[in-house]
Design a protein around this motif. Sequence first.
Motif, short mmCIF file in Angstrom:
data_model
loop_
_atom_site.label_atom_id
_atom_site.label_comp_id
_atom_site.label_asym_id
_atom_site.label_seq_id
_atom_site.Cartn_x
_atom_site.Cartn_y
_atom_site.Cartn_z
N THR A 484 0.82 -1.23 0.00
CA THR A 484 0.00 0.00 0.00
C THR A 484 0.84 1.27 0.00
N LEU A 485 2.16 1.15 0.16
CA LEU A 485 3.00 2.34 0.21
C LEU A 485 2.92 3.11 -1.11
N SER A 486 2.71 4.40 -1.01
CA SER A 486 2.67 5.25 -2.20
C SER A 486 3.21 6.63 -1.84
N PHE A 487 3.46 7.45 -2.85
CA PHE A 487 3.95 8.80 -2.59
C PHE A 487 3.40 9.75 -3.63
N GLN A 488 3.43 11.03 -3.29
CA GLN A 488 3.10 12.08 -4.25
C GLN A 488 4.02 13.27 -3.99
N VAL A 489 4.30 14.00 -5.05
CA VAL A 489 5.19 15.15 -4.93
C VAL A 489 4.48 16.28 -4.19
N GLY A 490 5.17 16.81 -3.17
CA GLY A 490 4.65 17.96 -2.44
C GLY A 490 5.28 19.23 -2.99
N GLN A 491 6.13 19.86 -2.21
CA GLN A 491 6.78 21.09 -2.66
C GLN A 491 8.05 20.78 -3.47
N PHE A 492 8.36 21.66 -4.40
CA PHE A 492 9.57 21.56 -5.21
C PHE A 492 10.13 22.98 -5.28
N LYS A 493 11.21 23.24 -4.53
CA LYS A 493 11.70 24.61 -4.35
C LYS A 493 13.19 24.70 -4.67
N ALA A 494 13.57 25.83 -5.25
CA ALA A 494 14.97 26.15 -5.48
C ALA A 494 15.45 27.09 -4.36
N ARG A 495 16.53 27.80 -4.60
CA ARG A 495 17.09 28.68 -3.58
C ARG A 495 16.08 29.73 -3.13
N ARG A 496 16.00 29.92 -1.82
CA ARG A 496 15.08 30.87 -1.20
C ARG A 496 13.63 30.65 -1.62
N ASN A 497 13.30 29.38 -1.77
CA ASN A 497 11.91 28.96 -2.08
C ASN A 497 11.42 29.47 -3.43
N GLU A 498 12.35 29.79 -4.32
CA GLU A 498 11.93 30.21 -5.66
C GLU A 498 11.58 29.00 -6.50
N ARG A 499 10.91 29.25 -7.63
CA ARG A 499 10.52 28.18 -8.53
C ARG A 499 11.75 27.65 -9.27
N PRO A 500 11.97 26.32 -9.28
CA PRO A 500 13.08 25.76 -10.05
C PRO A 500 12.90 26.05 -11.54
N ASP A 501 14.00 26.16 -12.27
CA ASP A 501 13.90 26.43 -13.70
C ASP A 501 13.35 25.22 -14.45
N ASP A 502 13.00 25.41 -15.70
CA ASP A 502 12.36 24.36 -16.49
C ASP A 502 13.24 23.12 -16.60
N GLU A 503 14.55 23.31 -16.70
CA GLU A 503 15.45 22.17 -16.81
C GLU A 503 15.33 21.26 -15.59
N LEU A 504 15.25 21.85 -14.40
CA LEU A 504 15.12 21.06 -13.19
C LEU A 504 13.77 20.35 -13.12
N HIS A 505 12.73 20.98 -13.63
CA HIS A 505 11.42 20.31 -13.70
C HIS A 505 11.51 19.09 -14.62
N ASP A 506 12.22 19.22 -15.72
CA ASP A 506 12.39 18.07 -16.62
C ASP A 506 13.14 16.94 -15.93
N VAL A 507 14.14 17.29 -15.14
CA VAL A 507 14.90 16.27 -14.41
C VAL A 507 13.98 15.56 -13.41
N LEU A 508 13.15 16.32 -12.68
CA LEU A 508 12.23 15.71 -11.73
C LEU A 508 11.28 14.75 -12.44
N ARG A 509 10.76 15.17 -13.60
CA ARG A 509 9.84 14.29 -14.34
C ARG A 509 10.55 13.00 -14.78
N ALA A 510 11.80 13.11 -15.20
CA ALA A 510 12.55 11.91 -15.62
C ALA A 510 12.75 10.97 -14.43
N PHE A 511 13.07 11.53 -13.28
CA PHE A 511 13.23 10.72 -12.06
C PHE A 511 11.94 9.99 -11.72
N LEU A 512 10.81 10.70 -11.76
CA LEU A 512 9.52 10.10 -11.43
C LEU A 512 9.16 9.00 -12.42
#
Length: 595
Positions: A484-512
């Motif tokens: 039954t173990l599952s997970f979902q993405v919560g927060q995704f933050k860069a320096r000082r809680n700013e939005r990560p750039d598009d390249e980092l979002h692509d990396v996160l999607r590849a990991f998932l």
Amino acid sequence: MNTASPSTTWADLLTHSAGELISRVPAFAKLGNHPAIGALATISALAKTAITTKRSLNRVEARVIVKPRPDVDAHAMHLVRDMEAAITANACRARTTASFDLGAWLDHYGYIELLAQAIEAGANEAALKGMAELISESITSLSLQVRHLTDMHLDRLLRRDAPQIETRPTSPSATIEWLLAVDRSGDPERPILLTRRWQALRIYAALSTVLREESITAAIDDGVPLNPLLMNRLGVSTAELKALRGARSLTTALQTGSDFGAMITELKAHGVPLTEWPARGEPDQPTAWSLSPWVGHQRNTIIRVDYVSANQHASDAISALAEDILRPLIANRAVLAKRNMVAYAFLQSLEFPTGLRNSQDRRAFLAVINKAIIGSRGIKAFHEAAELWHRRVATLSAVRHECRTDRPGWPSICLPWQCQEGIHEIVPITTAAGLVEEGNRLDHCVGGYYPECRSGTVQILSLKREGTQAATIELKLSGTSADTLSFQVGQFKARRNERPDDELHDVLRAFLRDVNSGKHPIFRTQLAAHRKRMEREGDYLWSSSVLPIPHAREVFPFYLPLLPRGTPENLDAWSEQTGLAAAIDRAVAVLSSPA
């Protein structure tokens, strides 16, 4: 259905309906005058009639009119009376158990027994099914009619008894029941009561629940001046009561079960000046009140709601302060031999019981709390202090907490993951020190997630670009078994809680994608076992027991960024100089006194 012609009599309908039943189930003819056959015929016949309602002058009860009239039929009149009761109750009462239950009515006349006897008399399944479908259609038709008549009855009552209402509600509420003086139906004085209750509600719709209180209602009905009563009941001044005039729309008051009474109690308990009330205390400002953070807040809190409601960091800071400082301080000063269950509840929640929410004792306690924690700062200044505390202290407290447990850290969700190009890497963080390093490198508050990571509800992962921290990923976990173990993405933050750039979002999607496909497996068994153990055993961090006073003294300096400027640097001096120690002693004494 309502297919009867004007010349058709009730006897004609009943005879026709009985014939329909016997044509569907010939075996019924062998069972003589079984009462359930008559009940079935009555339901079928009644579904073919025209049914309307009327109201008697100055009464709220519905009178059901059936054409053709079944006046001499006891079965039919029983159903008509049940209809009237259901329509009246559901149109006029906010809480009612009245229902028009034809299934129960048939059971009362032995419907199940009839079916058994019909089978013994030779009825087949197809015949009984056809009969059941016929009766089901009749029951559905009657139920829909009762529902429609209920809606019409309420609408017509409001048109007659409260014609001033522009937008009429479609369902009853406790306030509508009160406004219509349902409990005084037929009383010769009721027309006067309707006028007086309408006048009171029109002005003080924000206090609809208070107006319904027995003593206040009696005063309204007797024509006693209302303002002094409300001022005494709420503990407000003339100007404060004036601010409540027109503070909520009548439509909202009629449709909502609660009012602003609890909110006024909190505003007064926290000593909020009128100029800081919604709309700065001006009357006839329903929009300002509806948007206020005080609206809908039912719990009594140690800090003003408007200081913490819209700022998560401020809310977290006060929760941590209560856990680390206030509760240990209260427990240390409480005399255990005199503490009863009320004082114990106060120790756990820092809340006063309902009966003391508006007491002078609570107001005095909150005034000292406000002085010790907020001081003279406004909301903006306090939020800035909370932000500073969150960055500097939350990460340090994670290390402190970890040092106090005999099994530090938590299992990793997976091995480190690397993208195909080798530039980006995602590494799970499994220690408090790792959280501190992540927070320091990216200048955000990830250290504050130590309790969630420790308990297994969250995993924090560091996304690195060419070996340097670039962003932080929060994964929220659920389930206590490998299956039954599952997970979902919560927060995704860069320096000082700013939005990560598009390249980092692509990396996160590849990991998932790799994780979800199984290409990069997660450690389900280990994580599930850790979550289950923590849920079962826990440890002192998330135990409900109060932390010891040495803990509070040790961590007090970490809270100095949150507290007013000039706060003493040790717990004992702070609690004495601000009067907090004495205020706690008084509160414990009051709450430990015999009822």
